[in-house]
Design an enzyme around this catalytic site. Structure first.
Site, mmCIF file in Angstrom:
data_model
loop_
_atom_site.group_PDB
_atom_site.id
_atom_site.type_symbol
_atom_site.label_atom_id
_atom_site.label_comp_id
_atom_site.label_asym_id
_atom_site.label_seq_id
_atom_site.Cartn_x
_atom_site.Cartn_y
_atom_site.Cartn_z
ATOM 1 N N ASP A 242 0.832 -1.205 0.000
ATOM 2 C CA ASP A 242 0.000 0.000 0.000
ATOM 3 C C ASP A 242 0.863 1.251 0.000
ATOM 4 O O ASP A 242 1.488 1.568 1.010
ATOM 5 C CB ASP A 242 -0.900 -0.033 1.242
ATOM 6 C CG ASP A 242 -1.919 1.091 1.265
ATOM 7 O OD1 ASP A 242 -1.916 1.918 0.344
ATOM 8 O OD2 ASP A 242 -2.711 1.134 2.222
ATOM 9 N N HIS A 336 -8.564 0.547 -8.195
ATOM 10 C CA HIS A 336 -8.156 1.618 -7.285
ATOM 11 C C HIS A 336 -6.861 2.294 -7.740
ATOM 12 O O HIS A 336 -6.759 3.527 -7.744
ATOM 13 C CB HIS A 336 -7.990 1.039 -5.875
ATOM 14 C CG HIS A 336 -7.647 2.042 -4.827
ATOM 15 N ND1 HIS A 336 -8.566 2.914 -4.312
ATOM 16 C CD2 HIS A 336 -6.468 2.320 -4.205
ATOM 17 C CE1 HIS A 336 -7.988 3.687 -3.407
ATOM 18 N NE2 HIS A 336 -6.714 3.344 -3.322
#
Length: 428
Positions: A242, A336
């Site tokens: 991430d 995303h």
């Protein structure tokens, strides 16, 4: 959770073992803690970190590198923005007490700044120290202070409130708890030792005294430095790498994107930044029902190594036009990572520096866990807002997360020697 990465804190190659004595290292704990200067940002096992005095008879081994790592309080920018991710974090917002105004706020920021300076150097608090961190070094402790929108009316400083601090727009993914959002003052605490972080949290709370009361407080964590075989981008609680595309300080336009320029407006925000803080709950039970392939399609990156689905390594540029044998986009249109790319948002970028959180299990067995999202930018209307609006219109990840609280805070530049954070605002 825009797809950008943050540099990891460096760890020395060698750390003294438990069986090594003080003499074998050539320095005692007393000398390590009591004779150090303040000459480095991150220091090794013989580093210059000032700590609690040890008893004269002690002959213990030096602190490990984890304890001696130190961030500096004084500087151009406040600490806790570009520093590497820390293992433990606390976020806390305060509201000024009824009747407290500019004078009381100035005295509070003066106290907080002195406490932050001492604790970040590994020293005890000036008054009534709790001894919680007595045996530890600085442990990369950072303490960062910011002002919320409501602070300026409370202190009669409305004319000094930045336009960039206007409230964030509403987003369709918001399910915000007002009691856990916003606040007059915001404090971010991070450290690589949980007791050091708690010690700082307690000191900040005690320093508030009668001037301010806690509005909300949240606790977070990251992987501990040295827990992986080599430095790598962090993973979140969904198991995904991430933050791959975070802007990096080495990039020529980094300061322009993240910090208010020295000649910016208002003048008291020179070298400061704006922090957007969001408590984002991850619906882990739903997420974990997906196959790995389905999870990767939601994100647009491989789960194993963070590489884009279009191929290469984690840092390989994503090929947005690549198709498979059937003519389908390899990186789905609502992935995303595709939606959050700066080149898909007019160049909008922010520096993400989050903590994960886990606040227990609900009565129905659902984990209350997710991400304490913190992002930094020179102007949230050009950083966070356009990206979040784009995500709001069709991010595949939105079905698996819920934004439960929100805050926007003006974080002034760092304090020079002899100054406290926010002095230019409160005394200008």
């Amino acid at each position: 959770m825009p797809d950008q990465s943050i540099p990891q804190a460096r760890t020395p190659d060698t750390v003294p073992g438990e069986n090594e004595t003080a003499s074998s290292q050539g320095i005692s704990r007393r000398r390590l803690l009591g004779t150090a200067g303040a000459t480095g940002l991150v220091l090794g096992t013989a580093g210059a970190a000032v700590g609690y005095a040890a008893a004269p008879s002690e002959a213990a081994a030096p602190l490990t590198s984890l304890g001696t790592d130190r961030a500096m309080f004084h500087g151009k920018h406040q600490p806790g923005i570009t520093d590497g991710l820390q293992a433990r974090g606390h976020l806390v917002a305060f509201d000024l007490a009824p009747g407290a105004g500019r004078k009381e706020a100035a005295a509070l920021l003066r106290r907080w700044s002195e406490t932050a300076r001492r604790l970040m150097a590994g020293e005890p608090s000036a008054h009534d120290d709790t001894d919680v961190a007595r045996d530890a070094g600085p442990s990369s402790l950072t303490i960062t202070f910011g002002f919320g929108h409501s602070f300026f009316a409370r202190t009669g400083l409305e004319k000094q409130r930045p336009v960039a601090l206007d409230p964030l727009p509403e987003f369709s993914s918001d399910h915000l708890d007002k009691n856990r959002s916003d606040g007059d003052l915001w404090v971010q605490i991070g450290a690589n030792d949980a007791l050091v972080a708690f010690h700082a949290l307690r000191a900040v709370q005690k320093d508030a005294g009668r001037a301010a009361k806690v509005r909300w407080q949240m606790n977070g964590f990251n992987r501990s430095p040295g827990a992986t075989a080599h430095p790598m981008t962090a993973r979140n609680l969904m198991g995904q790498i991430d933050g791959t595309r975070n802007p990096k300080p080495s990039e020529p336009d980094f300061d322009q994107r993240i910090f208010v320029p020295e000649q910016g407006e208002p003048a008291w925000m020179a070298n400061g930044s704006y922090a957007v803080v969001r408590r984002i709950r991850m619906l882990l039970d739903d997420w974990e029902k997906l196959s790995v392939k389905a999870q990767e399609d939601v994100i647009g990156r491989r789960k194993s190594d963070g590489a884009a689905l279009s191929g290469g390594t984690e840092t390989t540029a994503m090929d947005l036009e690549k198709t498979d044998a059937k003519g389908n986009l390899v990186v789905p249109i609502n992935a995303h990572a595709r939606i959050t790319r700066p080149d898909q948002n007019g160049g909008a970028a922010m520096l993400r520096r989050p903590f994960s959180f886990h606040d227990g299990i609900d009565a129905d067995g659902v984990p209350d866990a997710g991400l304490l999202f913190i992002c930094w930018q020179a102007d949230p209307l050009r950083g966070f807002v356009p990206v979040q609006r784009k995500l709001d219109r069709g991010d595949a990840l939105s079905a698996f997360i819920r934004h439960e609280s929100s805050g926007l805070f003006a974080v002034p530049g760092g304090a020079a020697e002899g100054e406290y954070v926010g002095q230019k605002l409160l005394e200008g």
